[in-house]
Design an enzyme around this catalytic site. Sequence first.
Site, PDB file in Angstrom:
ATOM      1  N   PRO A 149     -49.817  70.643  27.184  1.00  0.00           N
ATOM      2  CA  PRO A 149     -49.268  70.627  25.821  1.00  0.00           C
ATOM      3  C   PRO A 149     -49.380  69.262  25.154  1.00  0.00           C
ATOM      4  CG  PRO A 149     -47.494  70.593  27.440  1.00  0.00           C
ATOM      5  CD  PRO A 149     -48.772  70.681  28.219  1.00  0.00           C
ATOM      6  N   THR A 180     -48.191  73.065  31.539  1.00  0.00           N
ATOM      7  CA  THR A 180     -47.842  72.012  32.508  1.00  0.00           C
ATOM      8  C   THR A 180     -46.634  71.211  32.034  1.00  0.00           C
ATOM      9  OG1 THR A 180     -49.378  70.440  31.534  1.00  0.00           O
ATOM     10  CG2 THR A 180     -50.219  71.794  33.326  1.00  0.00           C
ATOM     11  N   ASP A 208     -60.821  66.298  28.900  1.00  0.00           N
ATOM     12  CA  ASP A 208     -61.554  66.009  30.136  1.00  0.00           C
ATOM     13  C   ASP A 208     -60.604  65.645  31.274  1.00  0.00           C
ATOM     14  OD1 ASP A 208     -63.912  66.462  28.810  1.00  0.00           O
ATOM     15  OD2 ASP A 208     -64.211  64.370  28.279  1.00  0.00           O
ATOM     16  N   ARG A 321     -57.261  56.600  19.329  1.00  0.00           N
ATOM     17  CA  ARG A 321     -57.068  55.432  20.198  1.00  0.00           C
ATOM     18  C   ARG A 321     -58.400  54.922  20.736  1.00  0.00           C
ATOM     19  NH1 ARG A 321     -56.044  59.960  23.192  1.00  0.00           N
ATOM     20  NH2 ARG A 321     -56.600  60.042  25.399  1.00  0.00           N
TER      21      ARG A 321
HETATM   22  C1  LIG Z   1     -68.358  49.854  18.639  1.00  0.00           C
HETATM   23  C2  LIG Z   1     -69.162  51.126  18.547  1.00  0.00           C
HETATM   24  C3  LIG Z   1     -68.895  52.016  19.727  1.00  0.00           C
HETATM   25  C4  LIG Z   1     -69.688  53.296  19.631  1.00  0.00           C
HETATM   26  C5  LIG Z   1     -69.791  53.927  20.975  1.00  0.00           C
HETATM   27  C6  LIG Z   1     -69.930  55.412  20.901  1.00  0.00           C
HETATM   28  C7  LIG Z   1     -70.312  55.964  22.222  1.00  0.00           C
HETATM   29  C8  LIG Z   1     -69.392  57.051  22.647  1.00  0.00           C
HETATM   30  C9  LIG Z   1     -69.814  57.613  23.976  1.00  0.00           C
HETATM   31  C10 LIG Z   1     -68.714  58.399  24.548  1.00  0.00           C
HETATM   32  C11 LIG Z   1     -69.029  58.902  25.935  1.00  0.00           C
HETATM   33  C12 LIG Z   1     -67.862  59.641  26.402  1.00  0.00           C
HETATM   34  C13 LIG Z   1     -67.969  60.085  27.810  1.00  0.00           C
HETATM   35  C14 LIG Z   1     -66.747  60.906  28.126  1.00  0.00           C
HETATM   36  C15 LIG Z   1     -65.634  60.399  28.588  1.00  0.00           C
HETATM   37  C16 LIG Z   1     -64.388  61.226  28.710  1.00  0.00           C
HETATM   38  O1  LIG Z   1     -64.326  61.814  29.972  1.00  0.00           O
HETATM   39  C17 LIG Z   1     -63.187  60.336  28.513  1.00  0.00           C
HETATM   40  C18 LIG Z   1     -61.878  61.156  28.586  1.00  0.00           C
HETATM   41  O2  LIG Z   1     -61.862  62.165  27.651  1.00  0.00           O
HETATM   42  P1  LIG Z   1     -60.494  62.903  27.212  1.00  0.00           P
HETATM   43  O3  LIG Z   1     -59.729  63.256  28.453  1.00  0.00           O
HETATM   44  O4  LIG Z   1     -60.875  64.136  26.442  1.00  0.00           O
HETATM   45  O5  LIG Z   1     -59.743  61.916  26.404  1.00  0.00           O
HETATM   46  N1  LIG Z   1     -63.258  59.690  27.216  1.00  0.00           N
HETATM   47  C19 LIG Z   1     -63.477  58.390  27.071  1.00  0.00           C
HETATM   48  O6  LIG Z   1     -63.536  57.669  28.025  1.00  0.00           O
HETATM   49  C20 LIG Z   1     -63.605  57.874  25.651  1.00  0.00           C
HETATM   50  C21 LIG Z   1     -64.676  56.850  25.512  1.00  0.00           C
HETATM   51  C22 LIG Z   1     -64.807  56.470  24.057  1.00  0.00           C
HETATM   52  C23 LIG Z   1     -65.502  55.187  23.895  1.00  0.00           C
HETATM   53  C24 LIG Z   1     -65.576  54.696  22.480  1.00  0.00           C
HETATM   54  N1  LIG Z   2     -47.361  68.206  30.778  1.00  0.00           N
HETATM   55  C1  LIG Z   2     -47.965  67.034  30.853  1.00  0.00           C
HETATM   56  N2  LIG Z   2     -47.333  65.884  30.506  1.00  0.00           N
HETATM   57  C2  LIG Z   2     -47.949  64.704  30.532  1.00  0.00           C
HETATM   58  N3  LIG Z   2     -49.242  64.531  30.933  1.00  0.00           N
HETATM   59  C3  LIG Z   2     -49.924  65.627  31.290  1.00  0.00           C
HETATM   60  C4  LIG Z   2     -49.329  66.929  31.275  1.00  0.00           C
HETATM   61  N4  LIG Z   2     -50.266  67.832  31.675  1.00  0.00           N
HETATM   62  C5  LIG Z   2     -51.384  67.121  31.953  1.00  0.00           C
HETATM   63  N5  LIG Z   2     -51.193  65.806  31.722  1.00  0.00           N
HETATM   64  C6  LIG Z   2     -52.148  64.686  31.847  1.00  0.00           C
HETATM   65  O1  LIG Z   2     -52.553  64.312  30.534  1.00  0.00           O
HETATM   66  C7  LIG Z   2     -53.744  63.547  30.633  1.00  0.00           C
HETATM   67  C8  LIG Z   2     -54.634  63.746  29.429  1.00  0.00           C
HETATM   68  O2  LIG Z   2     -54.937  65.070  29.305  1.00  0.00           O
HETATM   69  P1  LIG Z   2     -56.131  65.657  28.476  1.00  0.00           P
HETATM   70  O3  LIG Z   2     -55.851  67.114  28.359  1.00  0.00           O
HETATM   71  O4  LIG Z   2     -57.412  65.277  29.067  1.00  0.00           O
HETATM   72  O5  LIG Z   2     -55.968  65.005  27.027  1.00  0.00           O
HETATM   73  P2  LIG Z   2     -56.770  63.823  26.320  1.00  0.00           P
HETATM   74  O6  LIG Z   2     -58.150  64.318  26.094  1.00  0.00           O
HETATM   75  O7  LIG Z   2     -56.032  63.615  25.034  1.00  0.00           O
HETATM   76  O8  LIG Z   2     -56.752  62.639  27.225  1.00  0.00           O
HETATM   77  C9  LIG Z   2     -54.402  63.987  31.909  1.00  0.00           C
HETATM   78  O9  LIG Z   2     -54.499  62.859  32.725  1.00  0.00           O
HETATM   79  C10 LIG Z   2     -53.446  64.997  32.527  1.00  0.00           C
HETATM   80  O10 LIG Z   2     -53.314  64.767  33.916  1.00  0.00           O
END
Ligand SMILES: CCCCCCCCCCCCC/C=C/[C@@H](O)[C@H](COP(=O)(O)O)NC(=O)CCCCC
Ligand SMILES: Nc1ncnc2c1ncn2[C@@H]1O[C@H](COP(=O)(O)OP(=O)(O)O)[C@@H](O)[C@H]1O
Length: 558
Positions: A149, A180, A208, A321
């Site tokens: 959530p 969760t 992810d 962020r």
């Molecule tokens: C200053 C200009 C910067 C432009 C760079 C753009 C390149 C972006 C490439 C992103 C690759 C992302 C690979 C995926 C990573 C995700 O697993 C990870 C977590 O995702 P989530 O749980 O959904 O939040 N995301 C990242 O690590 C974000 C990387 C962003 C970097 C700008």
């Molecule tokens: N109920 C919960 N409260 C807080 N954190 C959680 C909960 N369920 C999952 N998470 C954690 O939240 C983090 C981010 O989740 P994700 O769904 O990938 O969102 P985001 O893409 O915004 O990072 C994961 O590391 C996961 O383990």
Amino acid sequence: MEKQPRLLASQLFLKNSVFEVLLNGVLLTWKEIPANKKVVSGSIHHPIKGGTSHSVSVSEILAVRELDVGGGTNDDGRWQKMPQKLTEAYPYAFTVSYVERARQHRWRCSDVTFHCSDGVLRQQWIQTIREQLTALTSRPKHLLVYINPYGGKQQGECIYEQKVAPLFACASISTDVIVTEHANHARDHLKTEAELKKYDGVVCVGGDGMFSEIVHGLVSRTQRDNGVDQNSPEEKLVPCSLRIGIIPAGSTDCICYATVGINDPVTSALHVIVGDSQPMDVCSVHHNNTFLRYSISLLGYGFYGDVLADSERKRWMGPARYDFSGFKTFLTHHHYEGAVSFLPATDILGTPRDKTRCRAGCFICQHDGQLYSGDSPEESKTAPDVSDREYEVGWGVVRGKFLAINAASMSCACPRSPMGLSPAAHLADGTTDLILVRKCSRFNFLRHLLRHTSKDDQFDMTFVEVHRVRRFRFTPRHCQNDSELDLRENGKQLFSQICRDHPACSCSPAYSSWNCDGEILPHAAIEVGVHCQLIKLFARGIEEQPLFEDLANPQCAL
Ligand SMILES: CCCCCCCCCCCCC/C=C/[C@@H](O)[C@H](COP(=O)(O)O)NC(=O)CCCCC
Ligand SMILES: Nc1ncnc2c1ncn2[C@@H]1O[C@H](COP(=O)(O)OP(=O)(O)O)[C@@H](O)[C@H]1O
Ligand SMILES: [Ca+2]
């Protein structure tokens, strides 16, 4: 003898016109009959030229249901508006729900309602379509759903209730849903408690990080059930039998984007319903023979590690962020020293500089996936100590100062980077693309980063090299032993002290962190191995787009 699918052909009414409707076990087609060629009695198929026509693969039909014409509603309770004349003359109707392709890999659920004057004929149609759907054994019937959530814009529950649950209900899929309550809730439930035998798959509503939780839960459970020790980096892991569906509700959602082509909850739900299956490579990450984590998309040290570490403190900003921390990290321009040793994948088709892309039914994944049985001579070679590595047959070593060390087991395409960190990487070929970005000027690094957002080749730069590998190791320059974490903490204190004393100092800290699919890894020194096709998703890989997407509608192929 194998049972032949029943062929059915009738003339049925649809929106004031007569259509020749044909079901042949593979396709459901309906073609308008020009007014002068109607054969009203017709349950015999006559090939007829002209008129609009549609065709839907039976494998992409979600459901068929009776329509109560008199009451004006169907069995979902949805109101149906129909011309009075049609309802009087043809009071028996049924609705077929099917997948329709829209632009940019988006799928939608469409309905078509056919009318006839004969109740027996309607039952025959409904029954035959249902029989053919039941014969599709790859479709899930019972799913375990986990919703985070708090992922992304905190819309997970709402996305599931409004967009996904109605589609699962329409397709007669039953679900057990767990929202969760804390981080690692889903992982631990899967690992120890969940009655996996009851389910045909697991669905993850989140980003992810949430997907990574599900993978950790399922992979660890599978290894435990099969007596495999995850702590051994050389161990061949047992593939998971349950498929995983991703309903994107996170911040980056790169695994969904790179396997479906779009981050859209309805499209992903439809891929689950039709029972797609996409194998995926998984990297295991170890430190000193201790298992740390699995990675499916990006393992990034330096730039992406620092972005993540900074962005975690700004979760309140939501997905933005990453933009904030990305910009800030770019300005800090830290580099990290160490040695990367790697085992190149020499026996495969494909290189990281290919122009071809991993797409649905990818030949390279099929070829390389088969070739990689885990018993290949390369796989059995263990990583030598870093000091010996340059002399070891097959292994390469690169030492230096790096702005970024990235391992992309798949393209890592996402809305921020539509081609991804490694556009030619494959989902299921048993390799990861190791991208080494050496220390360079801010201007050159910016050029490199900007190429992630365009179609230009981000590897065509003197300070960037890329290798397709099966295993690799990173050893930071200043530590090569167990006390790394202590050193690291002390080093941080020491470094921040020095920098406080010299605010203009432009030196870099000794260590970055690893970004492992969006989770921070505490160790800098790691050993990574790729496990070919360890998991399966409810996806099929990105489908090739029609050449002129605006004009071509694959539903009107006849
Ligand atoms: C200053 C200009 C910067 C432009 C760079 C753009 C390149 C972006 C490439 C992103 C690759 C992302 C690979 C995926 C990573 C995700 O697993 C990870 C977590 O995702 P989530 O749980 O959904 O939040 N995301 C990242 O690590 C974000 C990387 C962003 C970097 C700008
Ligand atoms: N109920 C919960 N409260 C807080 N954190 C959680 C909960 N369920 C999952 N998470 C954690 O939240 C983090 C981010 O989740 P994700 O769904 O990938 O969102 P985001 O893409 O915004 O990072 C994961 O590391 C996961 O383990
Ligand atoms: Ca791969």
